[in-house]
Design an enzyme around this catalytic site. Sequence first.
Site, PDB file in Angstrom:
ATOM      1  N   ASP A   1       0.857  -1.197   0.000  1.00  0.00           N
ATOM      2  CA  ASP A   1       0.000   0.000   0.000  1.00  0.00           C
ATOM      3  C   ASP A   1       0.887   1.239   0.000  1.00  0.00           C
ATOM      4  OD1 ASP A   1      -2.175   1.670   0.187  1.00  0.00           O
ATOM      5  OD2 ASP A   1      -2.583   1.262   2.307  1.00  0.00           O
TER       6      ASP A   1
HETATM    7  C1  SPV Z   1      -7.339   1.740   3.230  1.00  0.00           C
HETATM    8  O1  SPV Z   1      -8.243   0.943   3.422  1.00  0.00           O
HETATM    9  O2  SPV Z   1      -6.549   1.646   2.308  1.00  0.00           O
HETATM   10  C2  SPV Z   1      -7.202   2.874   4.121  1.00  0.00           C
HETATM   11  C3  SPV Z   1      -7.590   2.755   5.497  1.00  0.00           C
HETATM   12  O3  SPV Z   1      -6.679   3.870   3.689  1.00  0.00           O
HETATM   13  S1  SPV Z   1      -6.229   2.310   6.373  1.00  0.00           S
HETATM   14  O4  SPV Z   1      -5.717   1.056   5.834  1.00  0.00           O
HETATM   15  O5  SPV Z   1      -6.678   2.191   7.726  1.00  0.00           O
HETATM   16  O6  SPV Z   1      -5.222   3.354   6.234  1.00  0.00           O
HETATM   17 MG    MG Z   2      -5.659   3.645   2.032  1.00  0.00          MG
END
Ligand code: SPV
Ligand code: MG
Length: 539
Positions: free
Chosen positions: A54
Amino acid sequence: MKRTTQFKQLLQSSELDFLLEAHNGVSAKIGEEAGFKALWAGGLCMSAQYGVRDSNEASWTQVLEMLEFMADATSIPILLDGDTGYGNFNNVRRLVHKLEQRNIAAVCIEDKMYPKTNSFINGEKQQLAEIDEFCSRIKAGKDAQKDDDFCIITRVEAFIAGWGLREAMKRAEAYHEAGSDGILIHSALRDPSEILAFKKEWADRSPVIIVPTKYYATPTDVFREAGFSMAIWANHMLRAAIVAYQETAVALMEHQTLVAIEDKVVPVKEIFRLQGASELQEAEERYLPKTGEQAKAIVLAASRGSALGDLTADKPKAMVDIQGQPLLSHIVSAYHGAGIKSISVVRGYLADKIDLQSISYVDNTDYADTGELVSLDKALQADADIKGNLFVSFGDVLFKRHILDQLAEPEEDFVVAVDTNWQESGNRGRAADYVSCSEPYSRQVFNHRVLLTDSNESMDEAAINGEWTGLIRVSKPALPGFRAKVAALAAQPDMRKAKLHHLLAALAADGESIRVVYTTGHWLDIDSLEDLVAAGSFS
Ligand code: SPV
Ligand code: MG
């Protein structure tokens, strides 16, 4: 209602609504079917389903591509987790433009720097964006949207980065001022204290969204009473799927049989349902040409086939067993394979012994005193409403399906399949329907328009260009003339015993263009016991 409007209404309603995470077309569809009114296309799960981190490792256009599948698979609004907006103000406005084109209702951008890092990975070390610079992303996005109801949610990461309520408020104020449609206040605490403190201070200046991943144990009524607009279940579809993936993989690895998991997985037809396979079937009905379906086949099977001796003492030749099935079944399968479902069989000798399902029958009770031409006439008279191409073949001729496809192709009204290998079969000392053509077979003729000029069982060898397989295709427009010709010939006393090659010769003599499709092999005329043996290996 437009998806943007649906989303805006949910955002602004006084009710607490829930957004379910989805990361591809099928998870989005399942979320909609479960009753969710909107979906969260989360960066964490979208990137994870691609197998990457991510951290903007999946490009924004790769995200966009998946969003398009998700939007196509659903009718509810999708809020994209747009990370930081993938750059500065310019990237955000292009993003908004592309999201609107793909039917995405809203985007959430967070006040960090590209490339982003997930908030739960060393959140306190993450650098926040300059407030003014982040506001320029919001303004540019709002200016770029063409649909007034498209929403830009701004995510305040002050708590994540270790700043307090004051910083969170300062930022939320600025973003609100810049045109943000709602605030997403994020927290990594295991209790809701930060988000509740923010909501209390912020009051109802604009809708507030939360992501309770870490403070999941908080009763939902707490969020409801605090007046939050939306709660996002941000990663639970993928987390659930991962459990299923892992259990399935491990079980299959261990047990080496599908029995181990069959009752734990959905049937394949559930996949078809989610894909909307039935709609495609209906569309195929509506749009696909129905050449095969409208076509008709007439199979002439009235004779006994006495050359087969005892084998036809109690059944006609068409019912003689070949590879465990009656000869006629093989013929019917070839027609079915070409999409031709309407098949009439002309019976004669021991008619009631031909009793295969789902074909129609016409009986030539004069079979002993008449020939193929009369049988064909009876079949044509029995069906006055043939809706497409007509194929005619013999009940004792096996052929490969592709010969039917070849016959269907040319534009001529009459097309016959002619075997170039006539010498080999002629040597077997049996009757064969020889034909003369406008051009002998050669490697060049495949793109020439070869026409039949004559057909007979006895012919000067020099005139023979091939052996007719007994397969003929007549086009729909030519059918009335063909019917009339067959009826007129069959009515002539000297033609009562005429065979089909007499008809072919008569058509050619009348100046009809009978297109020849040359083939070599791939068919078998069952006349003798020797042929039957050969049929045993016909496949
Ligand atoms: C996501 O779901 O990608 C988010 C929320 O941004 S979190 O993972 O809590 O950052
Ligand atoms: Mg996110």
